[in-house]
Design a protein around this motif. Sequence first.
Motif, PDB file in Angstrom:
ATOM      1  N   SER A 154       0.679  -1.424  -0.142  1.00  0.00           N
ATOM      2  CA  SER A 154      -0.338   0.370  -0.189  1.00  0.00           C
ATOM      3  C   SER A 154       0.835   1.118   0.368  1.00  0.00           C
ATOM      4  N   THR A 155       1.671   1.324   0.842  1.00  0.00           N
ATOM      5  CA  THR A 155       3.007   2.468   0.917  1.00  0.00           C
ATOM      6  C   THR A 155       3.149   2.533  -0.191  1.00  0.00           C
ATOM      7  N   PHE A 156       3.858   1.469  -1.376  1.00  0.00           N
ATOM      8  CA  PHE A 156       4.480   1.474  -2.340  1.00  0.00           C
ATOM      9  C   PHE A 156       3.580   2.328  -3.748  1.00  0.00           C
ATOM     10  N   ASP A 157       2.198   1.357  -3.358  1.00  0.00           N
ATOM     11  CA  ASP A 157       1.062   2.164  -4.436  1.00  0.00           C
ATOM     12  C   ASP A 157       1.068   3.702  -4.156  1.00  0.00           C
ATOM     13  N   ALA A 158       1.451   4.115  -2.860  1.00  0.00           N
ATOM     14  CA  ALA A 158       1.357   5.811  -2.939  1.00  0.00           C
ATOM     15  C   ALA A 158       2.247   6.350  -3.493  1.00  0.00           C
ATOM     16  N   VAL A 159       3.217   5.858  -3.329  1.00  0.00           N
ATOM     17  CA  VAL A 159       4.438   6.322  -3.854  1.00  0.00           C
ATOM     18  C   VAL A 159       4.497   6.297  -5.336  1.00  0.00           C
ATOM     19  N   ALA A 160       4.027   5.089  -6.263  1.00  0.00           N
ATOM     20  CA  ALA A 160       3.797   5.415  -7.267  1.00  0.00           C
ATOM     21  C   ALA A 160       2.940   6.500  -7.991  1.00  0.00           C
ATOM     22  N   HIS A 161       1.155   6.316  -7.427  1.00  0.00           N
ATOM     23  CA  HIS A 161       0.893   7.099  -7.358  1.00  0.00           C
ATOM     24  C   HIS A 161       0.946   8.468  -7.913  1.00  0.00           C
ATOM     25  N   ASP A 162       1.517   9.042  -6.853  1.00  0.00           N
ATOM     26  CA  ASP A 162       2.607  10.261  -7.171  1.00  0.00           C
ATOM     27  C   ASP A 162       3.497  10.249  -8.078  1.00  0.00           C
ATOM     28  N   PHE A 163       4.024   9.343  -8.103  1.00  0.00           N
ATOM     29  CA  PHE A 163       5.235   9.712  -9.516  1.00  0.00           C
ATOM     30  C   PHE A 163       4.139  10.027 -10.450  1.00  0.00           C
ATOM     31  N   VAL A 164       3.562   9.246 -10.869  1.00  0.00           N
ATOM     32  CA  VAL A 164       2.261   8.424 -12.382  1.00  0.00           C
ATOM     33  C   VAL A 164       2.230  10.587 -12.411  1.00  0.00           C
ATOM     34  N   LYS A 165       2.389  11.077 -11.746  1.00  0.00           N
ATOM     35  CA  LYS A 165       1.943  12.506 -11.383  1.00  0.00           C
ATOM     36  C   LYS A 165       3.214  13.459 -11.908  1.00  0.00           C
ATOM     37  N   ARG A 166       4.091  13.314 -11.926  1.00  0.00           N
ATOM     38  CA  ARG A 166       5.235  13.729 -11.763  1.00  0.00           C
ATOM     39  C   ARG A 166       6.381  13.797 -13.751  1.00  0.00           C
ATOM     40  N   ARG A 167       6.437  14.927 -13.724  1.00  0.00           N
ATOM     41  CA  ARG A 167       7.803  14.616 -14.734  1.00  0.00           C
ATOM     42  C   ARG A 167       9.165  14.285 -14.848  1.00  0.00           C
ATOM     43  N   TRP A 168       9.284  14.646 -13.632  1.00  0.00           N
ATOM     44  CA  TRP A 168      11.054  14.737 -13.676  1.00  0.00           C
ATOM     45  C   TRP A 168      10.869  13.473 -12.173  1.00  0.00           C
ATOM     46  N   LEU A 169      11.579  11.798 -12.850  1.00  0.00           N
ATOM     47  CA  LEU A 169      11.478  11.578 -11.683  1.00  0.00           C
ATOM     48  C   LEU A 169      12.593  10.935 -11.167  1.00  0.00           C
ATOM     49  N   PRO A 170      12.894  10.889  -9.298  1.00  0.00           N
ATOM     50  CA  PRO A 170      14.050  10.564  -8.951  1.00  0.00           C
ATOM     51  C   PRO A 170      14.026   9.321  -9.086  1.00  0.00           C
ATOM     52  N   ASP A 171      16.136   9.107  -9.174  1.00  0.00           N
ATOM     53  CA  ASP A 171      16.227   6.873  -8.958  1.00  0.00           C
ATOM     54  C   ASP A 171      15.769   6.748  -8.106  1.00  0.00           C
ATOM     55  N   PHE A 172      15.023   5.778  -7.649  1.00  0.00           N
ATOM     56  CA  PHE A 172      13.835   4.996  -6.898  1.00  0.00           C
ATOM     57  C   PHE A 172      14.371   4.030  -6.096  1.00  0.00           C
ATOM     58  N   ARG A 173      14.544   3.613  -4.997  1.00  0.00           N
ATOM     59  CA  ARG A 173      14.884   2.044  -4.493  1.00  0.00           C
ATOM     60  C   ARG A 173      14.095   2.207  -3.354  1.00  0.00           C
ATOM     61  N   PHE A 174      13.368   0.413  -2.522  1.00  0.00           N
ATOM     62  CA  PHE A 174      11.947   0.844  -1.508  1.00  0.00           C
ATOM     63  C   PHE A 174      12.734  -0.565  -1.357  1.00  0.00           C
TER      64      PHE A 174
END
Length: 359
Positions: A154-174
Amino acid sequence: MKFTGNAGFTHGQSDKIGVLITNLGTPQAPTKAALKPYLKEFLSDPRVVEVPRLIWWFILNGVILNIRPKRSAEAYASVWSEQGSPLMVHTKAQAEALAKRCATEFGDNVVVEFAMRYGEPSVSGTIDRMLSQGVRKLLVLPLYPQYSASTVASTFDAVAHDFVKRRWLPDFRFVSHYHDRPDYIQAVADKIQQHWQHYGRADKLILSYHGVPKRYLDSGDPYHCECHKTSRLIAEALGLDKSEYMTTFQSRFGREEWLKPYTDETLKGLPAEGVKSVQVVCPGFSADCLETIEEIGEENRDYFMEAGGERYEYIPALNSEPEHINMLFGLIKENLHGWQVSDNNAQREQLARELGSKQ
């Protein structure tokens, strides 16, 4: 669709590494008015309640949100302090302690923040604030030792939902779990040992974890297995045999079968089996909260004592104790391995301006 840029970005801004720790969440106040939106957000998450959406919408909005907020508010009021809810207080303290450790180790290159999956500070708002500070590489650490789709995913979902709206994504580890890390196991075992040194041992040690519906296990969720592995490793670290400890599951909700044995029913039945003293620890909770302080520390104590028990003790969570912070920092450091950033982008800024950029 309009995509969101990074507020305040300039080409000369120093790049940063971000560490975001997250926990479940808390209402803004111990009141019915504050509980209703919090519970609605929490119980509307399809990762938490895997029921067909239309059916669940009627149950949630027609029944649960008209009954549960008042009851939950009373429980929260019993654990609330001047600083706020225990979970908020402890999670903030954990983030501050980890920020100090990261500053000592990495200087100004690492930004540490915390967010709550439900409520405030929100995951999306916190990520936005971190990116505006120049975070270009982001590590997310949910403070759930054992993986479950209802918490970690669920936490990953929240992060992914935020990323979907962004133009510039950071490198990402989870980080998805740390249920069998030796330093995590040792930290919990040491906490129990410290309690024993002050109060002695009880007839039985109960390791209580938050429950989930049994059908989640049947569908392949590894949570049940990871909880039992954590218990086994803690017992081995303490030198306990199988007769001296139990793994149980608390906080069930609704009428369907959840993971067993249930903590409350176990505690009600133990005195009749000759177990007159118990100590309860909750290795799935990284910080004390309503479910540990009120449910385990008070409600389940009453069940045990009313059933004929003579001694009941709750062993607190690791919270922001040094050994816990050391363990979490070690986990963070491992997951940051190989990441580097430039803290001087003057040349990039100069080139950008030569090409006509105003930023």
